[in-house]
Write an enzyme that holds these catalytic residues in place. Structure first.
Site, PDB file in Angstrom:
ATOM      1  CG  HIS A  96      -2.044   0.948   1.102  1.00  0.00           C
ATOM      2  ND1 HIS A  96      -1.866   2.308   1.226  1.00  0.00           N
ATOM      3  CD2 HIS A  96      -3.360   0.759   0.832  1.00  0.00           C
ATOM      4  CE1 HIS A  96      -3.030   2.909   1.045  1.00  0.00           C
ATOM      5  NE2 HIS A  96      -3.949   1.997   0.798  1.00  0.00           N
ATOM      6  CD  GLU A 145      -5.547   0.930  -3.019  1.00  0.00           C
ATOM      7  OE1 GLU A 145      -6.665   0.548  -2.725  1.00  0.00           O
ATOM      8  OE2 GLU A 145      -4.760   1.451  -2.198  1.00  0.00           O
TER       9      GLU A 145
HETATM   10  P1  PGA Z   1      -9.939   5.315   0.257  1.00  0.00           P
HETATM   11  O1  PGA Z   1      -8.700   4.339   0.496  1.00  0.00           O
HETATM   12  O2  PGA Z   1     -11.097   4.459  -0.165  1.00  0.00           O
HETATM   13  O3  PGA Z   1     -10.153   5.980   1.596  1.00  0.00           O
HETATM   14  O4  PGA Z   1      -9.545   6.285  -0.800  1.00  0.00           O
HETATM   15  C1  PGA Z   1      -8.458   3.288  -0.378  1.00  0.00           C
HETATM   16  C2  PGA Z   1      -7.218   2.558   0.043  1.00  0.00           C
HETATM   17  O5  PGA Z   1      -6.283   3.187   0.532  1.00  0.00           O
HETATM   18  O6  PGA Z   1      -7.156   1.332  -0.091  1.00  0.00           O
END
Ligand code: PGA
Length: 222
Positions: A96, A145
């Site tokens: 992440h 992401e």
């Molecule tokens: P968010 O986070 O939905 O708050 O944008 C997504 C993530 O970090 O997996």
């Protein structure tokens, strides 16, 4: 029909009182949907108790951890190993951007974490920030992401997310499932899920409310 994945990443949120209230509300509201795999990712310390609640309610959802140690068991203070996680969870989020950014995790370290997950039969959900993020060949679930979309309310466009998903799948033949993450809500989830190369979503902020997360699940239709 191909399975879809809907994962809730609670990050460093919630006390035990809040976690148990969330799980009870969610499990009383959520109606099982065929071909959807629901993955809840609480902090490590709640994995065991959330697992007990899932079993108690006979709920059709599974657990994921938010991190994994790159080390084996032994003298590694503060680490949580794959062997320990596997007692409760089936999935683990790796790579992440918050861990890359705040903790300084590198591509090299992430490879070791993926190897440990696989050694203990945990499925990594590997996060890629864009189509050029190095991704270990062995991973089968990747979450695209984009950093600009995380926690900002500024989601990527479904068309661009689909384009990146397609590019990643072309580069990584083992990447069977491509999730989108970044400001997913009950309003926009359908527009991502209906894209041809997107097989699910990884939800942060909007997963903190159990009713919103239920709506996301029920709106996640191909
Ligand atoms: P968010 O986070 O939905 O708050 O944008 C997504 C993530 O970090 O997996």
């Amino acid at each position: 029909m191909k399975k879809l994945y809907i994962a809730a990443n609670w990050k460093a949120n919630k006390t035990w009182e809040e976690v148990s209230a969330w799980v009870k509300t969610f499990l009383e509201t959520y109606q099982k949907v065929a071909d959807l795999e629901i993955i809840l990712c609480p902090s490590f310390i709640y994995l065991s108790q959330v697992k007990q609640l899932i079993n108690m309610y006979k709920a059709a959802c599974v657990l994921g951890a938010q991190d994994i140690s790159p080390f084996p068991k032994g003298a590694y203070t503060g680490e949580v190993t794959g062997e320990q996680i596997k007692e409760y969870a089936d999935f683990v989020i790796i790579g992440h951007s918050e861990r890359r950014g705040h903790v300084g995790e590198t591509d090299d370290l992430l490879e070791k974490k993926v190897a440990k997950a696989i050694e203990y039969n945990l499925t990594p959900i590997f996060c890629a920030q864009d189509e050029n993020t190095p991704i270990p060949d062995s991973v089968s679930i990747i979450a695209y992401e984009p950093v600009s979309a995380i926690g900002t309310g500024n989601a990527d466009t479904p068309e661009n997310a689909n384009k990146v998903a397609k590019e990643i799948k072309e580069k990584k033949p083992n990447a069977k499932y491509l999730l989108y993450g970044g400001s997913v809500t009950k309003e926009n989830v359908g527009s991502f899920i209906t894209q041809g190369h997107i097989d699910g979503v990884l939800v942060g902020k909007a997963s903190l409310d159990p009713l919103e997360f239920c709506s996301i699940i029920h709106n996640a239709k191909k």
